[in-house]
Design a protein around this motif. Sequence first.
Motif, PDB file in Angstrom:
ATOM      1  N   LEU A 162      90.560  55.826 146.425  1.00  0.00           N
ATOM      2  CA  LEU A 162      91.685  55.121 145.046  1.00  0.00           C
ATOM      3  C   LEU A 162      92.063  53.566 145.342  1.00  0.00           C
ATOM      4  O   LEU A 162      91.678  53.088 144.233  1.00  0.00           O
ATOM      5  CB  LEU A 162      93.188  55.329 145.559  1.00  0.00           C
ATOM      6  CG  LEU A 162      93.286  56.760 145.210  1.00  0.00           C
ATOM      7  CD1 LEU A 162      94.625  57.165 145.843  1.00  0.00           C
ATOM      8  CD2 LEU A 162      93.282  57.181 143.824  1.00  0.00           C
ATOM      9  N   TYR A 163      91.759  52.770 146.146  1.00  0.00           N
ATOM     10  CA  TYR A 163      91.269  51.538 146.319  1.00  0.00           C
ATOM     11  C   TYR A 163      89.659  50.989 145.613  1.00  0.00           C
ATOM     12  O   TYR A 163      89.828  49.946 144.596  1.00  0.00           O
ATOM     13  CB  TYR A 163      91.413  50.917 147.307  1.00  0.00           C
ATOM     14  CG  TYR A 163      91.165  49.533 147.761  1.00  0.00           C
ATOM     15  CD1 TYR A 163      91.520  48.675 147.813  1.00  0.00           C
ATOM     16  CD2 TYR A 163      89.645  49.527 148.454  1.00  0.00           C
ATOM     17  CE1 TYR A 163      90.916  46.787 148.050  1.00  0.00           C
ATOM     18  CE2 TYR A 163      88.980  47.944 148.989  1.00  0.00           C
ATOM     19  CZ  TYR A 163      90.109  46.901 148.469  1.00  0.00           C
ATOM     20  OH  TYR A 163      89.729  45.500 148.010  1.00  0.00           O
ATOM     21  N   ARG A 164      88.371  51.907 145.793  1.00  0.00           N
ATOM     22  CA  ARG A 164      87.505  51.029 145.383  1.00  0.00           C
ATOM     23  C   ARG A 164      87.916  52.548 143.675  1.00  0.00           C
ATOM     24  O   ARG A 164      86.253  51.674 143.247  1.00  0.00           O
ATOM     25  CB  ARG A 164      86.487  52.308 145.562  1.00  0.00           C
ATOM     26  CG  ARG A 164      86.128  51.581 147.628  1.00  0.00           C
ATOM     27  CD  ARG A 164      85.232  49.990 147.314  1.00  0.00           C
ATOM     28  NE  ARG A 164      84.565  50.427 146.501  1.00  0.00           N
ATOM     29  CZ  ARG A 164      83.680  49.320 146.633  1.00  0.00           C
ATOM     30  NH1 ARG A 164      84.123  47.816 146.830  1.00  0.00           N
ATOM     31  NH2 ARG A 164      82.529  49.315 146.107  1.00  0.00           N
ATOM     32  N   LYS A 165      88.862  52.272 143.038  1.00  0.00           N
ATOM     33  CA  LYS A 165      88.546  52.594 141.952  1.00  0.00           C
ATOM     34  C   LYS A 165      87.426  54.266 141.304  1.00  0.00           C
ATOM     35  O   LYS A 165      87.558  54.056 140.631  1.00  0.00           O
ATOM     36  CB  LYS A 165      88.542  51.842 140.807  1.00  0.00           C
ATOM     37  CG  LYS A 165      89.456  50.524 141.325  1.00  0.00           C
ATOM     38  CD  LYS A 165      89.473  49.843 139.791  1.00  0.00           C
ATOM     39  CE  LYS A 165      91.064  48.835 140.189  1.00  0.00           C
ATOM     40  NZ  LYS A 165      90.388  47.901 139.044  1.00  0.00           N
ATOM     41  N   VAL A 184      92.547  57.693 150.136  1.00  0.00           N
ATOM     42  CA  VAL A 184      93.805  56.363 149.874  1.00  0.00           C
ATOM     43  C   VAL A 184      92.180  54.837 149.933  1.00  0.00           C
ATOM     44  O   VAL A 184      92.100  54.008 148.839  1.00  0.00           O
ATOM     45  CB  VAL A 184      93.895  55.210 151.017  1.00  0.00           C
ATOM     46  CG1 VAL A 184      94.747  53.766 150.700  1.00  0.00           C
ATOM     47  CG2 VAL A 184      95.380  56.242 150.915  1.00  0.00           C
ATOM     48  N   TYR A 185      90.716  54.796 150.155  1.00  0.00           N
ATOM     49  CA  TYR A 185      89.487  54.275 150.100  1.00  0.00           C
ATOM     50  C   TYR A 185      89.359  54.131 148.834  1.00  0.00           C
ATOM     51  O   TYR A 185      88.726  52.965 148.067  1.00  0.00           O
ATOM     52  CB  TYR A 185      88.759  54.673 151.383  1.00  0.00           C
ATOM     53  CG  TYR A 185      87.322  53.590 151.436  1.00  0.00           C
ATOM     54  CD1 TYR A 185      87.414  52.507 151.436  1.00  0.00           C
ATOM     55  CD2 TYR A 185      86.566  54.535 150.423  1.00  0.00           C
ATOM     56  CE1 TYR A 185      85.991  51.672 150.767  1.00  0.00           C
ATOM     57  CE2 TYR A 185      85.198  53.451 149.970  1.00  0.00           C
ATOM     58  CZ  TYR A 185      84.751  52.678 150.766  1.00  0.00           C
ATOM     59  OH  TYR A 185      83.899  51.917 150.263  1.00  0.00           O
ATOM     60  N   ASP A 228      80.649  55.676 148.286  1.00  0.00           N
ATOM     61  CA  ASP A 228      82.012  55.331 148.752  1.00  0.00           C
ATOM     62  C   ASP A 228      82.700  56.547 148.895  1.00  0.00           C
ATOM     63  O   ASP A 228      83.517  56.607 149.922  1.00  0.00           O
ATOM     64  CB  ASP A 228      82.915  54.565 147.098  1.00  0.00           C
ATOM     65  CG  ASP A 228      82.141  52.957 146.864  1.00  0.00           C
ATOM     66  OD1 ASP A 228      82.607  52.528 148.309  1.00  0.00           O
ATOM     67  OD2 ASP A 228      82.673  52.439 146.138  1.00  0.00           O
ATOM     68  N   ASN A 230      90.771  58.518 140.118  1.00  0.00           N
ATOM     69  CA  ASN A 230      92.806  58.658 139.853  1.00  0.00           C
ATOM     70  C   ASN A 230      93.134  59.411 140.264  1.00  0.00           C
ATOM     71  O   ASN A 230      92.687  60.520 141.293  1.00  0.00           O
ATOM     72  CB  ASN A 230      92.579  57.808 138.372  1.00  0.00           C
ATOM     73  CG  ASN A 230      92.223  59.359 137.551  1.00  0.00           C
ATOM     74  OD1 ASN A 230      92.561  60.065 137.515  1.00  0.00           O
ATOM     75  ND2 ASN A 230      91.451  59.204 136.835  1.00  0.00           N
ATOM     76  N   ALA A 238      84.277  57.476 152.557  1.00  0.00           N
ATOM     77  CA  ALA A 238      85.641  58.705 152.431  1.00  0.00           C
ATOM     78  C   ALA A 238      85.620  59.303 153.293  1.00  0.00           C
ATOM     79  O   ALA A 238      87.022  60.079 153.837  1.00  0.00           O
ATOM     80  CB  ALA A 238      86.233  58.577 150.794  1.00  0.00           C
TER      81      ALA A 238
END
Length: 332
Positions: A215-218, A212-213, A25, A221, A29
């Motif tokens: 954060l979306y994938r957690k 943002v990607y 991820d 934070n 990103a």
Amino acid sequence: MKEKFHVSSSPHIHSGVTTSEIMRDVAIALMPASVMGVYQFGFQAFLVLLVSVTTCVITEYLYEYFMKKPYHPYECSALVTGLLIGMNLPASIPLWMPVVGGIFAILVVKQLYGGLGQNIMNPALAARCFLLICFTGQMTNFSILTPSEYEASNRGTYLFYHGAAAVDGITGATPLAAVKTGESVQLFDLFWGFTGGVIGETSVIMILIGAVYMLYRKVINLRIPLAYLLSFVLFLMLFGGHGADPTYLAIQLCGGGLMLGAFFMATDYTTSPITPNGQIVFGICLGILTGIFRIFGKSAEGVSYAIIFCNLLVPVIEKVTMPTAFGRGRKG
């Protein structure tokens, strides 16, 4: 008959997310900023990224092989380290320099400390600081080759030894250096990435897309990035000499490696605190140190050194911010 209980150390609940998934991820990103860097600086930037990633992957494989340790090719941590090293280098450097940086990051900073999860500082930033100290001139030369000049440079062999800066390219100060000397800077160019600098730090919009990607994938934070950026802005308002001038603050936020550092390197799991309060303290320390380096230091930048220094403070930060265990509250 006595009943036996098996007691193991925490954590007892696992999320199911693997290291490989997290690293993949992060690599995804990083793609927007990497692509933008190649688009802006040309094929030489692609070569720097490729050499950096290849060096990190091969170095990790060879170390694991000779140390007779299991090698996990799909873990992708070496890939991420290589990408971050390449993105923190100017496109004009000779190609042997990302080789040196990759070997230093994987072998010295990561593996000799015990491998993934044991290093005390971010390997990519440690490599950048190492190269800055050893090869300051080449690391601060942000020449850009035009296509015709690249064709005239005899390509691979010449660039490997001499770098793009050896050809008469377009040379200019970075936006932060220009601001420090009182020159004007176009905020639009800073935001989109049409400025001088290292390969992966110039385009704020592409870095934010990657953030943002994540954060979306957690994967991350907002505690560390927000604490970092807000404390940095507050420091600039108090000591920057421009008060609350929004243009100056925006240029400082968009210039240099602040955004890349805040979202991609300060949030590194291994070298950042695990406690929520510790992450906030960590971010505040980063903001203050970056402000000190930029305002009072000789260099216009300071993100790399700030993150490296705060990495060393993580054990102390975690010790003072560790929440009290249940049943061990203070006696009244």
